[in-house]
Motif scaffolding. Structure first.
Motif, short mmCIF file in Angstrom:
data_model
loop_
_atom_site.label_atom_id
_atom_site.label_comp_id
_atom_site.label_asym_id
_atom_site.label_seq_id
_atom_site.Cartn_x
_atom_site.Cartn_y
_atom_site.Cartn_z
N GLU A 688 -14.89 -6.41 -1.32
CA GLU A 688 -15.56 -5.79 -0.18
C GLU A 688 -14.56 -5.24 0.83
N GLU A 689 -13.45 -5.98 1.08
CA GLU A 689 -12.50 -5.58 2.11
C GLU A 689 -11.76 -4.29 1.76
N LEU A 690 -11.73 -3.91 0.47
CA LEU A 690 -10.99 -2.72 0.06
C LEU A 690 -11.83 -1.45 0.07
N ILE A 691 -13.13 -1.59 0.18
CA ILE A 691 -14.02 -0.43 0.06
C ILE A 691 -13.77 0.55 1.21
N ASP A 692 -13.58 1.82 0.83
CA ASP A 692 -13.41 2.95 1.76
C ASP A 692 -12.10 2.92 2.55
N LEU A 693 -11.13 2.06 2.16
CA LEU A 693 -9.82 2.13 2.81
C LEU A 693 -9.14 3.44 2.44
N PRO A 694 -8.61 4.21 3.40
CA PRO A 694 -7.96 5.49 3.08
C PRO A 694 -6.53 5.25 2.59
N VAL A 695 -6.21 5.77 1.41
CA VAL A 695 -4.87 5.61 0.83
C VAL A 695 -4.39 6.96 0.33
N LEU A 696 -3.15 7.31 0.64
CA LEU A 696 -2.54 8.57 0.22
C LEU A 696 -1.60 8.28 -0.95
N VAL A 697 -1.75 9.03 -2.06
CA VAL A 697 -0.89 8.90 -3.24
C VAL A 697 -0.03 10.16 -3.34
N VAL A 698 1.31 9.96 -3.41
CA VAL A 698 2.25 11.08 -3.45
C VAL A 698 3.02 11.01 -4.76
N ASP A 699 2.86 12.03 -5.62
CA ASP A 699 3.55 12.04 -6.91
C ASP A 699 3.62 13.49 -7.40
N ASP A 700 4.81 13.93 -7.79
CA ASP A 700 4.94 15.31 -8.28
C ASP A 700 4.30 15.49 -9.65
#
Length: 959
Positions: A688-700
């Motif tokens: 439940e605590e992880l739902i809708d957490l904004p995370v940016l993934v950076v990979d070429d």
């Protein structure tokens, strides 16, 4: 009537007139009347010429003629009477039979004959030839049968069958009855019976009206019984799927025969509903009776025809010039070809069914019109050959007989005569096949044995030479520590390669003997992939390959199966990709979980793709056969037994899986392995605590980036993708300006332009320390860890990304715990201290015992040794309880083996001693050996040679 000269009693001359009856002719006349046939014969001279002809009175009568004046005894008269379309065929066959001194041909022919009223009817000629001693024909005698009625009867029977089907399928009435509620629905009712429904509201009332007004008196009781609701339910309960009775009814004043049919209305063992059909079978019964009568009358004729046909299997008249054929004989109902048609199409169809036995050509090549023209150009010789069905279950002999040529000696017509020789040929073919297969198998086995021994001699001697040579070099440089360490490293590498060769040979031996089994144990796919990467990392770096791991949608990471065999399958294929890809190549390893309807089993697809040397189509056909290696100068330095891919295929088959290969020389190979694994009961529940957490993934790498986003979204995290450091900085600034920062940024280490560390520095300038930054890398990050942390990196996570790994990482971040995946495993092992522990090693081989003692003592453990299982048991019994913390037990030892020793320990009276952990340390390394060890009471199994990592895990677990 006969006249003879004689004398009377007085000696005077006189004539005597007498009448003599030829009973043979009378009997023949009676037989002809019975068979409805006529007799004919022809006289021939020694030059095969017909000199006279005779036609019986019955012969002329069947053609509609009365006497010899209407139909003279002339051969030319017979020829003129034959239908023009049949004339050449019949005359040609007649001449051929006359010239056939060996009597291999028979004159049996059907044709149309002109009647006296100028119409044509079908007749059948059958004849035999009487020959002189020199083989020349003397007389041809035959029968003449009218088969016009037979043909008409056959057509009439077919029409009757169609008429019968049409009437049996038509129903007068159709009802659906509720047997409990006494109600019914009318689906179809004959107009003459519509009045029943005006007076009937229940089934019982309607049946009473039906029996009373329509059923004949003699059938009323039987019909009343079959339509009784209780009776129908009882019959259904007994398992009857149909009840029927025939009766006579009166409709519109006419008596009709009907069949009353009752079947269950439900597909159950006890139906409460019934479907009722009343079918009018009056005309069908009449037609059936007529057909039976016709069949009875034609029994004699059918027997006569069957006897004629059995003289040969069948024969065909073929017009090469006109491209037509006609088959004479009884064709099976499922025949691929019709009795008449185009010759080319006929040959095309039989070519698909039959094949020549000994000739290299196909039937089409032998019997094509061009081939027939070449065979019989200017020749009258008979061409014979044998052939069979494609599955070699039926064998036949064909004789191709030329019938006529044109003026240029080109063949025009031929006849095929076919005889069945299945019984004679089957024994011959079977015997020859067994001999050939036995010979081929022996040669193949000898060749494979020679090739295998040659390969093994070379491949085993190569690492052995390195071990012996490096041992000598190390001894000569004992004071040079660097040189000794270098030699020891090469000895270790060569010994592991030698062990791999031996394992492949042993695996193949157990597979072929059927002794290999699969174990079932719980394991995690992420951990298995980590092991694969660790095992192949050094080889990949040695060859400077670019190695990429792609993880698709994996819903179930925790599975049950033989993890060692799964790992072995993938390692074998992956090792080949590394070895057969030139240095600096690219290898992609992908995992996907495919949709499967089973709730307890998962379908997993492992793909290994490279841009290496590839394989030809020919080699791909034998890729999985034992001892096969591509004949390519680029692979001569690559060592191996040629058993690896065979083991892979057999192991995959044992897992009910499949392996497919797609390869092209010079472009690389692609292996796709599909296996099925049982699923553990663990569920991928969202946190439940992880739902809708904004995370940016950076990979070429867009594929890796999008896979990461898919995993985050599956967890419930709101993932955003950036393809470069510059884009990541821009998106972070934009997000920060809205007052809502990303919860975390996952940034790839090695990217073109701005790498992961520099990207971290720039992001920290924007958001400070409030955002968790995680470095994603496929490489060992120890060399950059210090620099990365100074730049602001909080955590590290290695590729490939699995759902469980990412989920655990973010849970730890939320709870303020360090990330387990970022720990240095080796540093943890080095911190362990076992100086207060004591271990007993049971090993009968002096050298192996010394090696085990030395390696285990490196962990600070005190080690006692025993030379066999009996000594180990005695040492434990005579020691104080708790003296030994672990016992490492070899299996194959004198006096008492490891299994017996383990069983004896478990049966000790002292419960503490009996519970001492026992680890099997043995060269018996198969899955069934692991099972045997655990069944004997051992806690774990460790295969020789000793794997340091495995040993560390065991010590950590039990100490």
């Amino acid at each position: 009537m006969y006249k003879t000269d004689s004398v009377d009693e007085k000696g005077q001359k006189m004539w005597v007139l007498s009448v003599q009856t030829d009973w043979t002719q009378q009997n023949l006349k009676l037989i002809n009347n019975v068979l409805k046939s006529g007799m004919w014969y022809m006289e021939l001279n020694a030059k095969d010429e017909i000199v006279s002809a005779f036609f019986s009175h019955e012969f002329r009568k069947m053609l509609g003629y009365h006497d010899i004046l209407d139909f003279p005894n002339r051969y030319e008269m017979l020829v003129e009477t034959i239908h023009p379309d049949d004339r050449d065929r019949v005359v040609s066959l007649l001449n051929k039979v006359i010239r056939d001194e060996k009597e291999t041909l028979k004159f049996n022919s059907d044709c149309r004959m002109r009647m006296s009223d100028k119409t044509y009817q079908w007749f059948r000629f059958n004849a035999e030839i009487i020959r002189r001693r020199d083989g020349s024909p003397l007389r041809m005698v035959g029968t003449f049968i009218n088969i016009e009625e037979q043909r008409a009867n056959e057509l009439f029977i077919k029409k009757s069958d169609a008429f019968h089907r049409a009437y049996t399928e038509s129903n007068i009435c159709e009802y659906y009855v509720d047997l409990r509620e006494n109600t019914f629905d009318s689906l179809k009712v004959d107009e003459s019976m519509l009045g029943l429904f005006e007076k009937s509201s229940t089934w019982d009332e309607m049946i009473h009206e039906y029996i009373d007004k329509f059923v004949c008196e003699e059938d009323k009781s039987a019909v009343e019984l079959i339509y009784n609701r209780a009776y129908m339910r009882e019959k259904f309960k007994e398992g009857n799927h149909e009840i029927s009775i025939e009766c006579n009814i009166i409709i519109d004043g006419k008596k009709r025969l009907v069949r009353n049919v009752v079947i269950p209305g439900e597909d159950t063992s006890f139906s409460h509903y019934a479907m009722i059909f009343v079918r009018d079978i009056t005309e069908a019964r009449k037609q059936a009776d007529e057909i039976c009568e016709i069949t009875r009358k034609n029994t004699v004729m059918n027997q006569l025809l069957d006897g004629t046909i059995r003289l040969v299997d069948c024969f065909s008249m073929c017009d090469i010039k006109k491209n037509t054929y006609k088959v004479y004989g009884m064709l099976p109902s499922d025949s691929e070809y019709t009795p008449v048609g185009e010759y080319d199409e006929f040959i095309e169809k039989i070519t698909g069914i039959f094949k020549p036995i000994s000739e290299e050509k196909t039937l089409k090549e032998i019997l094509s019109r061009d081939s027939i023209r070449k065979i019989f150009y200017g020749s009258d010789d008979i061409y014979k050959f044998e052939y069979s069905t494609n599955d070699e279950t039926v064998f036949k002999n064909m004789a191709v007989i030329p019938l006529s040529h044109d003026k240029n000696d080109n063949i025009e017509k031929v006849m095929f005569i076919v005889q069945d020789i299945t019984n004679e040929k089957k024994l011959e073919i079977a015997s020859r096949k067994v001999l050939r297969e036995t010979c081929e198998a022996a040669n193949r086995a000898n060749n494979l044995k020679t090739e295998f021994l040659s390969n093994m001699s070379h491949d085993i001697r190569t690492p052995m030479n390195a071990i012996v040579g490096m041992t000598a070099i190390a001894g000569a440089n004992i004071d040079n520590q660097d040189r000794v360490l270098d030699c020891l490293g090469k000895i270790t590498k060569s010994s592991r390669h030698l062990l791999g060769l031996i394992n492949e040979v042993l695996d193949m031996s157990r597979i072929e003997s059927g002794k290999m089994t699969l174990s079932e144990e719980e394991f995690n796919l992420a951990e298995m992939v980590d092991n694969l990467i660790v095992m192949t990392k050094n080889d990949i770096e040695t060859h400077h390959h670019e190695f990429e791991v792609r993880i698709g949608k994996i819903d179930h990471e925790n599975v049950i199966g033989d993890s060692m065999r799964v790992q072995q399958v993938i390692t074998n294929v992956l090792s080949n990709a590394i070895k057969y890809t030139p240095d600096g190549g690219k290898i992609i390893f992908s995992i996907d979980e495919k949709d499967d309807r089973s709730k307890n089993v998962g379908c997993y697809e492992f793909t290994i793709e490279d841009n290496g040397i590839g394989m030809t189509k020919e080699f791909q056909k034998i890729l999985f056969e034992p001892f096969t290696r591509a004949d390519d100068k680029r692979t001569t330095k690559v060592q191996g037994t040629g058993l690896g891919m065979t083991i892979v295929r057999n192991t995959v088959n044992m897992m009910n899986g499949s392996i497919k290969v797609d390869s092209e020389p010079g472009k690389g190979s692609r292996f796709k392995i599909t296996i099925f694994l049982k699923l553990q009961e663990k569920e991928n529940d969202r946190v439940e605590e992880l739902i809708d957490l904004p995370v940016l993934v950076v990979d070429d790498d867009r594929i890796c980036g999008e896979n990461a986003i898919n995993i985050l979204n599956d967890i419930g995290i709101n993932g955003k993708y950036a393809s470069s450091g510059d884009e990541a900085v821009r998106l972070t600034r934009k997000k920060h300006e809205t007052g809502e920062d990303y919860f975390s940024v996952i940034v790839d280490w090695k990217m073109p332009g701005m790498d992961g560390i520099e990207t971290t520095r720039q992001i920290r300038k924007i958001v400070g320390r409030d955002v968790t930054i995680i470095v994603l890398t496929a490489y060992d990050y120890s060399e950059i860890e210090e620099e990365a942390r100074m730049a602001g990196v909080d955590e590290f996570i290695t590729k490939p990304l699995f759902r469980s790994r990412i989920q655990d990482l973010f849970i730890n971040i939320l709870e303020g715990k360090p990330n387990d995946s970022a720990k240095n495993y080796l540093s943890d092992i080095m911190k362990l201290n076992y100086k207060d522990k004591k271990i007993l090693v049971a090993e009968d081989n002096d050298l192996n015992r010394e090696i085990a003692k030395e390696i285990i003592e490196m962990a600070g453990v005190k080690v006692d040794t025993a030379c066999n299982g009996k000594e180990a048991v005695e040492m434990l019994k005579n020691s104080d309880a708790g003296t030994y913390d672990i016992i490492f037990m070899d299996i194959q030892m004198p006096l008492m083996n490891g299994y017996e020793a383990a069983a004896a320990i478990r049966n000790l009276d002292d419960n503490v001693k009996a519970a001492t952990p026992i680890i099997a340390m043995t060269a018996n390394a198969f899955a069934e050996d692991v099972i045997l060890a655990k069944n004997a009471g051992m806690n774990e199994h460790m295969a020789k040679p000793i794997d340091i990592n495995k040993l560390n895990d065991i010590l950590k677990k039990w100490l």
